[in-house]
Design a protein around this motif. Structure first.
Motif, PDB file in Angstrom:
ATOM      1  N   THR A  22      23.585  30.407   2.240  1.00 55.89           N
ATOM      2  CA  THR A  22      23.524  31.562   1.400  1.00 55.89           C
ATOM      3  C   THR A  22      25.248  32.098   1.178  1.00 55.89           C
ATOM      4  O   THR A  22      25.717  32.448   0.134  1.00 55.89           O
ATOM      5  N   GLU A  23      25.973  32.095   2.089  1.00 52.82           N
ATOM      6  CA  GLU A  23      27.426  32.486   1.904  1.00 52.82           C
ATOM      7  C   GLU A  23      27.988  31.747   0.907  1.00 52.82           C
ATOM      8  O   GLU A  23      28.799  32.235  -0.069  1.00 52.82           O
ATOM      9  N   LYS A  24      27.914  30.038   1.116  1.00 57.77           N
ATOM     10  CA  LYS A  24      28.547  29.380   0.051  1.00 57.77           C
ATOM     11  C   LYS A  24      27.912  29.654  -1.413  1.00 57.77           C
ATOM     12  O   LYS A  24      28.689  29.940  -2.304  1.00 57.77           O
ATOM     13  N   THR A  25      26.674  29.928  -1.439  1.00 55.89           N
ATOM     14  CA  THR A  25      26.099  30.174  -2.839  1.00 55.89           C
ATOM     15  C   THR A  25      26.433  31.491  -3.459  1.00 55.89           C
ATOM     16  O   THR A  25      26.979  31.390  -4.400  1.00 55.89           O
ATOM     17  N   LEU A  26      26.748  32.586  -2.739  1.00 52.48           N
ATOM     18  CA  LEU A  26      27.106  33.797  -3.247  1.00 52.48           C
ATOM     19  C   LEU A  26      28.625  33.729  -3.459  1.00 52.48           C
ATOM     20  O   LEU A  26      29.151  34.429  -4.640  1.00 52.48           O
ATOM     21  N   VAL A  27      29.262  33.059  -2.808  1.00 52.13           N
ATOM     22  CA  VAL A  27      30.740  32.785  -2.954  1.00 52.13           C
ATOM     23  C   VAL A  27      31.228  32.133  -4.332  1.00 52.13           C
ATOM     24  O   VAL A  27      31.933  32.356  -5.037  1.00 52.13           O
ATOM     25  N   GLU A  28      30.260  31.006  -4.581  1.00 53.82           N
ATOM     26  CA  GLU A  28      30.359  30.428  -5.761  1.00 53.82           C
ATOM     27  C   GLU A  28      29.871  31.174  -6.918  1.00 53.82           C
ATOM     28  O   GLU A  28      30.273  31.051  -8.095  1.00 53.82           O
ATOM     29  N   ARG A  29      29.207  32.215  -6.699  1.00 50.21           N
ATOM     30  CA  ARG A  29      28.678  33.137  -7.944  1.00 50.21           C
ATOM     31  C   ARG A  29      29.932  34.146  -8.047  1.00 50.21           C
ATOM     32  O   ARG A  29      29.600  35.046  -9.179  1.00 50.21           O
ATOM     33  N   GLY A  30      30.897  34.257  -7.173  1.00 55.01           N
ATOM     34  CA  GLY A  30      32.077  35.080  -7.640  1.00 55.01           C
ATOM     35  C   GLY A  30      32.152  36.308  -6.697  1.00 55.01           C
ATOM     36  O   GLY A  30      32.947  37.138  -6.965  1.00 55.01           O
ATOM     37  N   TYR A  31      31.287  36.406  -5.758  1.00 53.92           N
ATOM     38  CA  TYR A  31      31.149  37.475  -4.860  1.00 53.92           C
ATOM     39  C   TYR A  31      32.546  37.367  -4.017  1.00 53.92           C
ATOM     40  O   TYR A  31      33.004  36.261  -3.503  1.00 53.92           O
ATOM     41  N   ALA A  32      32.976  38.512  -3.476  1.00 52.52           N
ATOM     42  CA  ALA A  32      34.109  38.554  -2.394  1.00 52.52           C
ATOM     43  C   ALA A  32      33.822  37.826  -1.345  1.00 52.52           C
ATOM     44  O   ALA A  32      32.735  38.221  -0.492  1.00 52.52           O
ATOM     45  N   VAL A  33      34.479  36.959  -0.764  1.00 49.30           N
ATOM     46  CA  VAL A  33      34.395  35.822   0.287  1.00 49.30           C
ATOM     47  C   VAL A  33      34.155  36.971   1.736  1.00 49.30           C
ATOM     48  O   VAL A  33      33.211  36.771   2.386  1.00 49.30           O
ATOM     49  N   ALA A  34      35.088  37.856   1.828  1.00 49.64           N
ATOM     50  CA  ALA A  34      35.134  38.836   3.025  1.00 49.64           C
ATOM     51  C   ALA A  34      33.863  39.617   3.155  1.00 49.64           C
ATOM     52  O   ALA A  34      33.185  39.621   3.988  1.00 49.64           O
ATOM     53  N   VAL A  35      33.270  40.179   1.840  1.00 48.45           N
ATOM     54  CA  VAL A  35      32.057  41.005   2.054  1.00 48.45           C
ATOM     55  C   VAL A  35      30.886  40.183   2.289  1.00 48.45           C
ATOM     56  O   VAL A  35      30.080  40.576   3.049  1.00 48.45           O
ATOM     57  N   VAL A  36      30.818  38.874   1.591  1.00 47.41           N
ATOM     58  CA  VAL A  36      29.380  37.816   1.877  1.00 47.41           C
ATOM     59  C   VAL A  36      29.655  37.677   3.378  1.00 47.41           C
ATOM     60  O   VAL A  36      28.757  37.559   4.144  1.00 47.41           O
ATOM     61  N   PHE A  37      30.946  37.307   3.871  1.00 48.95           N
ATOM     62  CA  PHE A  37      30.886  36.981   5.248  1.00 48.95           C
ATOM     63  C   PHE A  37      30.777  37.902   6.214  1.00 48.95           C
ATOM     64  O   PHE A  37      30.154  37.527   7.261  1.00 48.95           O
ATOM     65  N   LEU A  38      30.743  39.124   5.826  1.00 50.15           N
ATOM     66  CA  LEU A  38      30.570  40.275   6.822  1.00 50.15           C
ATOM     67  C   LEU A  38      29.018  40.179   6.850  1.00 50.15           C
ATOM     68  O   LEU A  38      28.612  40.508   8.008  1.00 50.15           O
ATOM     69  N   TRP A  39      28.277  40.395   5.746  1.00 53.83           N
ATOM     70  CA  TRP A  39      26.545  40.315   5.879  1.00 53.83           C
ATOM     71  C   TRP A  39      26.116  39.347   6.493  1.00 53.83           C
ATOM     72  O   TRP A  39      25.312  39.174   7.292  1.00 53.83           O
ATOM     73  N   VAL A  40      26.600  38.119   6.214  1.00 52.41           N
ATOM     74  CA  VAL A  40      26.137  36.748   7.100  1.00 52.41           C
ATOM     75  C   VAL A  40      26.351  36.956   8.498  1.00 52.41           C
ATOM     76  O   VAL A  40      25.599  36.599   9.235  1.00 52.41           O
ATOM     77  N   THR A  41      27.500  37.185   8.689  1.00 54.04           N
ATOM     78  CA  THR A  41      27.967  37.616  10.163  1.00 54.04           C
ATOM     79  C   THR A  41      26.811  38.666  10.814  1.00 54.04           C
ATOM     80  O   THR A  41      26.584  38.480  12.075  1.00 54.04           O
ATOM     81  N   ALA A  42      26.541  39.683  10.084  1.00 57.33           N
ATOM     82  CA  ALA A  42      25.796  40.719  10.684  1.00 57.33           C
ATOM     83  C   ALA A  42      24.437  40.201  10.965  1.00 57.33           C
ATOM     84  O   ALA A  42      23.870  40.410  11.969  1.00 57.33           O
ATOM     85  N   ALA A  43      23.787  39.200   9.981  1.00 57.18           N
ATOM     86  CA  ALA A  43      22.340  38.610  10.284  1.00 57.18           C
ATOM     87  C   ALA A  43      22.424  37.735  11.247  1.00 57.18           C
ATOM     88  O   ALA A  43      21.505  37.887  12.239  1.00 57.18           O
ATOM     89  N   TYR A  44      23.767  36.952  11.654  1.00 50.79           N
ATOM     90  CA  TYR A  44      23.670  36.039  12.781  1.00 50.79           C
ATOM     91  C   TYR A  44      23.534  36.935  13.982  1.00 50.79           C
ATOM     92  O   TYR A  44      23.038  36.646  14.993  1.00 50.79           O
ATOM     93  N   LEU A  45      24.411  38.136  14.229  1.00 50.43           N
ATOM     94  CA  LEU A  45      24.474  39.173  15.188  1.00 50.43           C
ATOM     95  C   LEU A  45      23.058  39.616  15.551  1.00 50.43           C
ATOM     96  O   LEU A  45      22.660  39.956  16.613  1.00 50.43           O
ATOM     97  N   VAL A  46      22.339  40.040  14.560  1.00 54.90           N
ATOM     98  CA  VAL A  46      20.981  40.483  14.690  1.00 54.90           C
ATOM     99  C   VAL A  46      20.314  39.490  15.290  1.00 54.90           C
ATOM    100  O   VAL A  46      19.272  39.849  16.236  1.00 54.90           O
ATOM    101  N   LEU A  47      20.124  38.112  14.898  1.00 61.16           N
ATOM    102  CA  LEU A  47      19.410  37.338  15.461  1.00 61.16           C
ATOM    103  C   LEU A  47      19.720  36.723  16.861  1.00 61.16           C
ATOM    104  O   LEU A  47      19.083  36.756  17.833  1.00 61.16           O
ATOM    105  N   ILE A  48      20.994  36.970  17.070  1.00 58.42           N
ATOM    106  CA  ILE A  48      21.384  36.497  18.451  1.00 58.42           C
ATOM    107  C   ILE A  48      21.113  37.823  19.657  1.00 58.42           C
ATOM    108  O   ILE A  48      20.746  37.563  20.544  1.00 58.42           O
ATOM    109  N   THR A  49      21.248  38.957  18.989  1.00 52.75           N
ATOM    110  CA  THR A  49      20.834  40.007  19.903  1.00 52.75           C
ATOM    111  C   THR A  49      19.307  39.970  20.136  1.00 52.75           C
ATOM    112  O   THR A  49      19.035  40.339  21.415  1.00 52.75           O
TER     113      THR A  49
END
Length: 215
Positions: free
Chosen positions: A171-198
């Motif tokens: 998902t991160e790679k797809t959104l970055v290729e669509r032109g979204y800011a890498v830092a913002v996309v990475f933040l949301w993907v990281t949050a999703a991983y944190l939710v799952l790990i929690t």
């Protein structure tokens, strides 16, 4: 928030891909881990040797190498029927099974040997004593390290994104290729991983308290 709201379906697809990959890999890892620990504690020297060899090879082989070996090696052998998702489950489950085996074996070492001997004196076979007496107690003692193995599986699932499996990293790679800011996309993907790990860590902490071995 626009990155999340505008691509909620894409994020959900990647999140569920990671969840499916984690759940199926965990089931496979636990099934194979139980088989491996049975070999590791077997009274037969050949079985112990096979179990130790398999665990040593898996624990000392990088997961990326296993991904390449399976996704590239099997097609070279003419075995092309399985999807990349299935191959990813096999690789991750097989890799994690070695660590499940060692976690369970550490739990087995906490069970007094006299209990297995008492079971055999009552007429139980070695397999019956292991399944009915040793494994239930060792599993309870091994809950904390098993939780660590599952959490590691969640994080390792990101590697599957590099092998045509759609999950959070994809998902991160797809959104970055669509032109979204890498830092913002990475933040949301990281949050999703944190939710799952929690969720996983909370579940295992609950099991640890509920099934704690009395001392």
């Amino acid at each position: 928030m626009e990155v999340l709201t505008d691509n909620a379906g894409l994020f959900w697809q990647g999140f569920m891909g990671t969840v499916r990959l984690m759940c199926l890999s965990t089931l496979l890892a636990f099934a194979l881990g139980i088989v491996l620990v049975s070999f590791r504690i077997s009274p037969v020297p050949l079985c112990r040797g096979i179990g130790a060899t398999v665990v040593t090879v898996l624990c000392n082989t990088p997961l990326t190498v296993l991904f390449f070996a399976v996704t590239l090696g099997l097609p070279m052998l003419g075995l092309t029927g399985a999807s990349y998702f299935t191959l990813a489950v096999l690789v991750m489950g097989g890799y994690a099974s070695a660590f499940v085996c060692e976690a369970l074996r550490s739990g087995v070492n906490t069970v007094e040997i006299g209990q297995a001997e008492a079971a055999r004196s009552l007429g139980m076979s070695t397999l019956q004593a292991a399944v009915l007496i040793v494994f239930p107690q060792s599993g309870r003692a091994a809950i904390p390290p098993l939780g660590t193995v599952v959490i590691t599986l969640v994080k390792n699932s990101a590697l599957a994104g590099g092998f045509s499996v759609y999950e959070l990293f994809s998902t991160e790679k797809t959104l970055v290729e669509r032109g979204y800011a890498v830092a913002v996309v990475f933040l949301w993907v990281t949050a999703a991983y944190l939710v799952l790990i929690t969720v996983v860590s909370t579940g295992f902490r609950f099991l640890e308290r509920r099934l704690a071995v009395p001392r």
